[in-house]
Motif scaffolding. Structure first.
Motif, PDB file in Angstrom:
ATOM      1  N   VAL A   1       0.873  -1.180   0.000  1.00 18.56           N
ATOM      2  CA  VAL A   1       0.000   0.000   0.000  1.00 18.56           C
ATOM      3  C   VAL A   1       0.907   1.225   0.000  1.00 18.56           C
ATOM      4  O   VAL A   1       1.814   1.338   0.845  1.00 18.56           O
ATOM      5  N   ILE A   2       0.665   2.138  -0.936  1.00 18.54           N
ATOM      6  CA  ILE A   2       1.577   3.263  -1.177  1.00 18.54           C
ATOM      7  C   ILE A   2       0.876   4.595  -0.927  1.00 18.54           C
ATOM      8  O   ILE A   2      -0.249   4.816  -1.376  1.00 18.54           O
ATOM      9  N   TYR A   3       1.585   5.483  -0.217  1.00 17.50           N
ATOM     10  CA  TYR A   3       1.135   6.861   0.021  1.00 17.50           C
ATOM     11  C   TYR A   3       2.262   7.804  -0.390  1.00 17.50           C
ATOM     12  O   TYR A   3       3.258   7.912   0.324  1.00 17.50           O
ATOM     13  N   VAL A   4       2.123   8.474  -1.506  1.00 16.98           N
ATOM     14  CA  VAL A   4       3.116   9.465  -1.944  1.00 16.98           C
ATOM     15  C   VAL A   4       2.479  10.848  -1.827  1.00 16.98           C
ATOM     16  O   VAL A   4       1.571  11.183  -2.588  1.00 16.98           O
ATOM     17  N   ASN A   5       2.942  11.613  -0.848  1.00 18.86           N
ATOM     18  CA  ASN A   5       2.396  12.946  -0.558  1.00 18.86           C
ATOM     19  C   ASN A   5       0.889  12.884  -0.302  1.00 18.86           C
ATOM     20  O   ASN A   5       0.114  13.688  -0.859  1.00 18.86           O
ATOM     21  N   VAL A   6       0.480  11.979   0.562  1.00 17.50           N
ATOM     22  CA  VAL A   6      -0.941  11.772   0.834  1.00 17.50           C
ATOM     23  C   VAL A   6      -1.259  11.725   2.328  1.00 17.50           C
ATOM     24  O   VAL A   6      -2.234  12.330   2.781  1.00 17.50           O
ATOM     25  N   LEU A   7      -0.449  11.038   3.123  1.00 17.53           N
ATOM     26  CA  LEU A   7      -0.789  10.805   4.530  1.00 17.53           C
ATOM     27  C   LEU A   7      -0.958  12.110   5.305  1.00 17.53           C
ATOM     28  O   LEU A   7      -1.770  12.194   6.233  1.00 17.53           O
ATOM     29  N   GLU A   8      -0.252  13.147   4.899  1.00 15.58           N
ATOM     30  CA  GLU A   8      -0.347  14.446   5.564  1.00 15.58           C
ATOM     31  C   GLU A   8      -1.692  15.127   5.330  1.00 15.58           C
ATOM     32  O   GLU A   8      -2.046  16.073   6.033  1.00 15.58           O
ATOM     33  N   HIS A   9      -2.463  14.640   4.349  1.00  9.23           N
ATOM     34  CA  HIS A   9      -3.794  15.180   4.053  1.00  9.23           C
ATOM     35  C   HIS A   9      -4.885  14.513   4.883  1.00  9.23           C
ATOM     36  O   HIS A   9      -6.042  14.940   4.823  1.00  9.23           O
ATOM     37  N   ILE A  10      -4.554  13.466   5.615  1.00 12.97           N
ATOM     38  CA  ILE A  10      -5.551  12.684   6.349  1.00 12.97           C
ATOM     39  C   ILE A  10      -5.515  13.090   7.813  1.00 12.97           C
ATOM     40  O   ILE A  10      -4.487  12.940   8.488  1.00 12.97           O
ATOM     41  N   GLU A  11      -6.628  13.594   8.303  1.00 15.73           N
ATOM     42  CA  GLU A  11      -6.656  14.135   9.664  1.00 15.73           C
ATOM     43  C   GLU A  11      -6.302  13.079  10.701  1.00 15.73           C
ATOM     44  O   GLU A  11      -5.449  13.303  11.559  1.00 15.73           O
ATOM     45  N   ASP A  12      -6.930  11.923  10.635  1.00 18.30           N
ATOM     46  CA  ASP A  12      -6.652  10.856  11.595  1.00 18.30           C
ATOM     47  C   ASP A  12      -5.713   9.845  10.940  1.00 18.30           C
ATOM     48  O   ASP A  12      -6.122   8.765  10.505  1.00 18.30           O
ATOM     49  N   ASP A  13      -4.445  10.204  10.872  1.00 20.68           N
ATOM     50  CA  ASP A  13      -3.480   9.322  10.215  1.00 20.68           C
ATOM     51  C   ASP A  13      -3.241   8.043  11.006  1.00 20.68           C
ATOM     52  O   ASP A  13      -2.948   6.987  10.425  1.00 20.68           O
ATOM     53  N   ALA A  14      -3.399   8.095  12.332  1.00 25.14           N
ATOM     54  CA  ALA A  14      -3.225   6.895  13.154  1.00 25.14           C
ATOM     55  C   ALA A  14      -4.285   5.849  12.799  1.00 25.14           C
ATOM     56  O   ALA A  14      -3.978   4.654  12.671  1.00 25.14           O
ATOM     57  N   ALA A  15      -5.532   6.285  12.625  1.00 13.02           N
ATOM     58  CA  ALA A  15      -6.604   5.364  12.229  1.00 13.02           C
ATOM     59  C   ALA A  15      -6.361   4.817  10.828  1.00 13.02           C
ATOM     60  O   ALA A  15      -6.635   3.648  10.542  1.00 13.02           O
ATOM     61  N   GLU A  16      -5.843   5.653   9.945  1.00 12.94           N
ATOM     62  CA  GLU A  16      -5.540   5.212   8.583  1.00 12.94           C
ATOM     63  C   GLU A  16      -4.496   4.102   8.590  1.00 12.94           C
ATOM     64  O   GLU A  16      -4.618   3.099   7.875  1.00 12.94           O
ATOM     65  N   LEU A  17      -3.476   4.255   9.427  1.00 11.27           N
ATOM     66  CA  LEU A  17      -2.426   3.238   9.509  1.00 11.27           C
ATOM     67  C   LEU A  17      -2.968   1.921  10.060  1.00 11.27           C
ATOM     68  O   LEU A  17      -2.563   0.840   9.615  1.00 11.27           O
ATOM     69  N   LEU A  18      -3.897   1.996  11.001  1.00 18.46           N
ATOM     70  CA  LEU A  18      -4.538   0.777  11.505  1.00 18.46           C
ATOM     71  C   LEU A  18      -5.344   0.086  10.412  1.00 18.46           C
ATOM     72  O   LEU A  18      -5.357  -1.146  10.314  1.00 18.46           O
TER      73      LEU A  18
END
Length: 245
Positions: free
Chosen positions: A112-129
Protein backbone atom coordinates in the motif's frame (compact mmCIF):
# COMPACT_ATOMS: atom_id res chain seq x y z
CA UNK A 1 -12.07 9.85 11.55
CA UNK A 2 -10.97 9.45 7.92
CA UNK A 3 -12.88 11.67 5.49
CA UNK A 4 -15.58 10.01 3.40
CA UNK A 5 -15.64 10.68 -0.32
CA UNK A 6 -19.03 12.31 0.16
CA UNK A 7 -17.58 14.85 2.58
CA UNK A 8 -15.82 18.03 1.53
CA UNK A 9 -12.35 17.04 0.33
CA UNK A 10 -10.02 19.97 0.82
CA UNK A 11 -7.27 18.68 -1.44
CA UNK A 12 -7.67 20.23 -4.90
CA UNK A 13 -4.79 18.47 -6.65
CA UNK A 14 -2.78 21.56 -7.58
CA UNK A 15 0.32 20.08 -6.00
CA UNK A 16 -0.01 16.96 -8.14
CA UNK A 17 -0.66 18.99 -11.28
CA UNK A 18 2.69 20.74 -10.84
CA UNK A 19 4.52 17.70 -9.50
CA UNK A 20 3.48 15.71 -12.57
CA UNK A 21 6.49 17.37 -14.23
CA UNK A 22 8.88 15.94 -11.60
CA UNK A 23 9.61 12.68 -13.40
CA UNK A 24 13.15 12.21 -12.06
CA UNK A 25 11.89 12.94 -8.56
CA UNK A 26 9.14 10.34 -8.84
CA UNK A 27 11.55 7.80 -10.30
CA UNK A 28 13.88 8.36 -7.37
CA UNK A 29 11.05 7.68 -4.92
CA UNK A 30 10.07 4.54 -6.80
CA UNK A 31 13.65 3.27 -6.87
CA UNK A 32 13.81 3.56 -3.07
CA UNK A 33 10.50 1.69 -2.77
CA UNK A 34 11.30 -0.94 -5.40
CA UNK A 35 13.02 -3.60 -3.20
CA UNK A 36 9.90 -3.72 -1.00
CA UNK A 37 7.29 -3.46 -3.75
CA UNK A 38 5.02 -6.46 -4.25
CA UNK A 39 2.75 -7.54 -7.07
CA UNK A 40 -0.68 -6.59 -5.67
CA UNK A 41 -0.48 -2.86 -5.08
CA UNK A 42 -2.86 -0.26 -3.68
CA UNK A 43 -1.95 3.38 -4.31
CA UNK A 44 -3.89 5.76 -2.08
CA UNK A 45 -4.31 9.31 -3.38
CA UNK A 46 -3.20 8.48 -6.91
CA UNK A 47 -4.09 11.93 -8.27
CA UNK A 48 -3.96 12.13 -12.05
CA UNK A 49 -1.95 8.90 -12.26
CA UNK A 50 1.64 10.00 -12.91
CA UNK A 51 3.04 7.74 -10.18
CA UNK A 52 0.51 5.02 -11.08
CA UNK A 53 2.04 4.90 -14.55
CA UNK A 54 5.49 4.29 -13.05
CA UNK A 55 4.06 1.56 -10.82
CA UNK A 56 2.51 -0.19 -13.83
CA UNK A 57 5.96 -0.24 -15.47
CA UNK A 58 7.22 -2.47 -12.60
CA UNK A 59 4.95 -5.28 -13.78
CA UNK A 60 2.40 -5.72 -10.99
CA UNK A 61 -0.35 -8.35 -11.12
CA UNK A 62 -2.87 -5.79 -9.86
CA UNK A 63 -2.93 -2.06 -9.12
CA UNK A 64 -5.82 -0.39 -7.33
CA UNK A 65 -5.39 3.38 -7.74
CA UNK A 66 -7.62 5.28 -5.30
CA UNK A 67 -8.44 8.97 -5.65
CA UNK A 68 -11.12 10.95 -3.75
CA UNK A 69 -10.80 14.25 -5.62
CA UNK A 70 -13.63 14.92 -8.06
CA UNK A 71 -11.38 16.88 -10.43
CA UNK A 72 -8.55 14.33 -10.50
CA UNK A 73 -10.40 11.01 -10.56
CA UNK A 74 -11.55 11.35 -14.21
CA UNK A 75 -7.96 12.14 -15.24
CA UNK A 76 -6.73 9.08 -13.36
CA UNK A 77 -9.31 6.80 -14.98
CA UNK A 78 -8.54 8.20 -18.43
CA UNK A 79 -4.80 7.81 -17.96
CA UNK A 80 -5.07 4.19 -16.87
CA UNK A 81 -7.17 3.40 -19.93
CA UNK A 82 -4.48 4.87 -22.17
CA UNK A 83 -1.35 3.35 -20.59
CA UNK A 84 -2.75 0.03 -19.35
CA UNK A 85 -4.19 -2.02 -22.24
CA UNK A 86 -4.07 -5.19 -20.12
CA UNK A 87 -6.37 -3.58 -17.51
CA UNK A 88 -4.07 -4.39 -14.59
CA UNK A 89 -4.80 -0.99 -13.04
CA UNK A 90 -8.21 -0.12 -11.63
CA UNK A 91 -9.20 3.45 -10.77
CA UNK A 92 -11.38 3.68 -7.68
CA UNK A 93 -13.14 6.83 -6.49
CA UNK A 94 -12.92 7.40 -2.74
CA UNK A 95 -10.63 7.04 0.24
CA UNK A 96 -9.08 3.81 1.46
CA UNK A 97 -11.94 3.37 3.94
CA UNK A 98 -14.55 3.93 1.20
CA UNK A 99 -13.00 1.33 -1.12
CA UNK A 100 -11.84 -1.20 1.48
CA UNK A 101 -14.43 -3.91 0.87
CA UNK A 102 -14.23 -3.73 -2.93
CA UNK A 103 -10.43 -4.08 -2.74
CA UNK A 104 -10.69 -7.08 -0.41
CA UNK A 105 -13.01 -8.82 -2.87
CA UNK A 106 -10.27 -8.78 -5.53
CA UNK A 107 -7.58 -10.21 -3.22
CA UNK A 108 -5.37 -9.16 -0.34
CA UNK A 109 -2.75 -6.56 -1.33
CA UNK A 110 0.92 -6.94 -0.44
CA UNK A 111 1.81 -3.24 -0.90
CA UNK A 112 0.00 0.00 0.00
CA UNK A 113 1.58 3.26 -1.18
CA UNK A 114 1.14 6.86 0.02
CA UNK A 115 3.12 9.47 -1.94
CA UNK A 116 2.40 12.95 -0.56
CA UNK A 117 -0.94 11.77 0.83
CA UNK A 118 -0.79 10.81 4.53
CA UNK A 119 -0.35 14.45 5.56
CA UNK A 120 -3.79 15.18 4.05
CA UNK A 121 -5.55 12.68 6.35
CA UNK A 122 -6.66 14.13 9.66
CA UNK A 123 -6.65 10.86 11.60
CA UNK A 124 -3.48 9.32 10.21
CA UNK A 125 -3.22 6.90 13.15
CA UNK A 126 -6.60 5.36 12.23
CA UNK A 127 -5.54 5.21 8.58
CA UNK A 128 -2.43 3.24 9.51
CA UNK A 129 -4.54 0.78 11.51
CA UNK A 130 -6.77 0.32 8.45
CA UNK A 131 -3.75 -0.36 6.27
CA UNK A 132 -2.48 -2.94 8.76
CA UNK A 133 -5.84 -4.72 8.69
CA UNK A 134 -5.86 -4.75 4.87
CA UNK A 135 -2.33 -5.98 4.14
CA UNK A 136 -1.35 -9.61 3.98
CA UNK A 137 1.28 -10.78 6.54
CA UNK A 138 4.70 -9.73 5.28
CA UNK A 139 3.15 -6.93 3.21
CA UNK A 140 4.47 -3.38 3.22
CA UNK A 141 3.16 0.14 3.54
CA UNK A 142 5.39 2.58 1.65
CA UNK A 143 5.12 6.22 2.75
CA UNK A 144 6.53 9.45 1.34
CA UNK A 145 5.48 12.64 3.14
CA UNK A 146 6.64 16.19 3.96
CA UNK A 147 9.19 16.42 6.76
CA UNK A 148 9.86 18.80 9.68
CA UNK A 149 7.10 20.85 11.33
CA UNK A 150 9.34 23.94 11.16
CA UNK A 151 9.04 23.78 7.35
CA UNK A 152 5.24 24.10 7.55
CA UNK A 153 4.65 26.98 5.17
CA UNK A 154 2.08 28.76 3.07
CA UNK A 155 1.91 25.98 0.48
CA UNK A 156 1.24 23.36 3.15
CA UNK A 157 -1.74 25.38 4.35
CA UNK A 158 -2.87 26.08 0.80
CA UNK A 159 -2.90 22.35 0.04
CA UNK A 160 -4.67 21.30 3.21
CA UNK A 161 -1.78 19.56 4.95
CA UNK A 162 -2.59 18.72 8.55
CA UNK A 163 1.08 18.25 9.41
CA UNK A 164 4.68 17.76 8.38
CA UNK A 165 6.34 14.77 10.05
CA UNK A 166 9.39 14.29 12.19
CA UNK A 167 10.99 10.89 11.74
CA UNK A 168 10.26 10.07 15.38
CA UNK A 169 6.58 10.94 15.01
CA UNK A 170 5.96 8.92 11.84
CA UNK A 171 7.96 5.91 13.01
CA UNK A 172 6.11 5.98 16.34
CA UNK A 173 2.69 6.04 14.65
CA UNK A 174 3.62 3.16 12.36
CA UNK A 175 4.89 1.06 15.25
CA UNK A 176 1.75 1.84 17.26
CA UNK A 177 -0.31 0.48 14.34
CA UNK A 178 1.60 -2.81 14.56
CA UNK A 179 4.21 -2.34 11.85
CA UNK A 180 7.91 -3.17 11.87
CA UNK A 181 10.15 -0.51 10.32
CA UNK A 182 12.20 -1.76 7.38
CA UNK A 183 13.48 1.56 6.01
CA UNK A 184 13.40 5.10 7.33
CA UNK A 185 15.24 8.08 5.90
CA UNK A 186 14.97 11.76 5.24
CA UNK A 187 14.85 12.61 1.54
CA UNK A 188 15.96 15.54 -0.65
CA UNK A 189 18.18 17.50 1.71
CA UNK A 190 18.96 20.08 -0.99
CA UNK A 191 15.26 20.91 -1.26
CA UNK A 192 15.03 22.33 2.26
CA UNK A 193 16.41 25.82 1.56
CA UNK A 194 14.33 26.55 -1.60
CA UNK A 195 11.15 25.39 0.16
CA UNK A 196 11.92 27.39 3.31
CA UNK A 197 12.66 30.57 1.36
CA UNK A 198 9.65 30.39 -0.94
CA UNK A 199 6.98 29.09 1.40
CA UNK A 200 8.14 29.96 4.92
CA UNK A 201 9.85 33.32 4.32
CA UNK A 202 8.18 34.71 1.18
CA UNK A 203 4.85 32.93 1.90
CA UNK A 204 4.22 32.15 -1.77
CA UNK A 205 1.05 30.24 -2.59
CA UNK A 206 2.06 28.99 -6.03
CA UNK A 207 4.03 26.02 -7.33
CA UNK A 208 4.95 26.81 -10.92
CA UNK A 209 5.44 23.91 -13.35
CA UNK A 210 8.50 25.64 -14.83
CA UNK A 211 10.17 25.77 -11.40
CA UNK A 212 9.33 22.11 -10.79
CA UNK A 213 10.84 21.14 -14.15
CA UNK A 214 13.99 23.16 -13.43
CA UNK A 215 14.44 21.57 -10.00
CA UNK A 216 13.76 18.11 -11.41
CA UNK A 217 16.30 18.55 -14.19
CA UNK A 218 19.19 20.07 -12.25
CA UNK A 219 18.77 19.68 -8.49
CA UNK A 220 17.31 16.17 -8.23
CA UNK A 221 20.31 14.41 -9.83
CA UNK A 222 22.67 16.26 -7.48
CA UNK A 223 20.52 15.53 -4.43
CA UNK A 224 20.20 11.88 -5.37
CA UNK A 225 23.96 11.52 -5.88
CA UNK A 226 24.66 13.19 -2.54
CA UNK A 227 22.22 10.96 -0.67
CA UNK A 228 23.67 7.84 -2.27
CA UNK A 229 26.90 8.66 -0.43
CA UNK A 230 25.65 10.00 2.92
CA UNK A 231 22.55 9.37 5.00
CA UNK A 232 20.79 12.76 5.06
CA UNK A 233 20.40 14.11 8.62
CA UNK A 234 17.35 16.05 7.45
CA UNK A 235 15.35 16.50 4.27
CA UNK A 236 12.35 18.14 2.67
CA UNK A 237 10.56 14.80 2.92
CA UNK A 238 10.61 11.59 4.92
CA UNK A 239 10.44 8.16 3.30
CA UNK A 240 9.42 5.10 5.26
CA UNK A 241 8.78 1.41 4.53
CA UNK A 242 6.98 -0.67 7.17
CA UNK A 243 6.15 -4.37 7.25
CA UNK A 244 3.15 -6.18 8.66
CA UNK A 245 4.95 -8.91 10.58
Amino acid sequence: MTLSVDQQWSYTGRELESMAFAMKYHQWILDVFRPFLGKRIVEVGAGSGSFSELLLATGPEQLDAIEPSANLYPLLAERLLKVDPDCIGHARRGTLTDTLESIRKTGTPDSVIYVNVLEHIEDDAAELLTIHSLLEPGGHVLIFSPAHPWLMGSMDHELGHYRRYTMTDLVGKCKAAGFTIRLSSYFDMLGIVPWWLKYCVLRSRTMEPAAVRFYDRYAVPMSRLLESVIQPPMGRNVILVCEKS
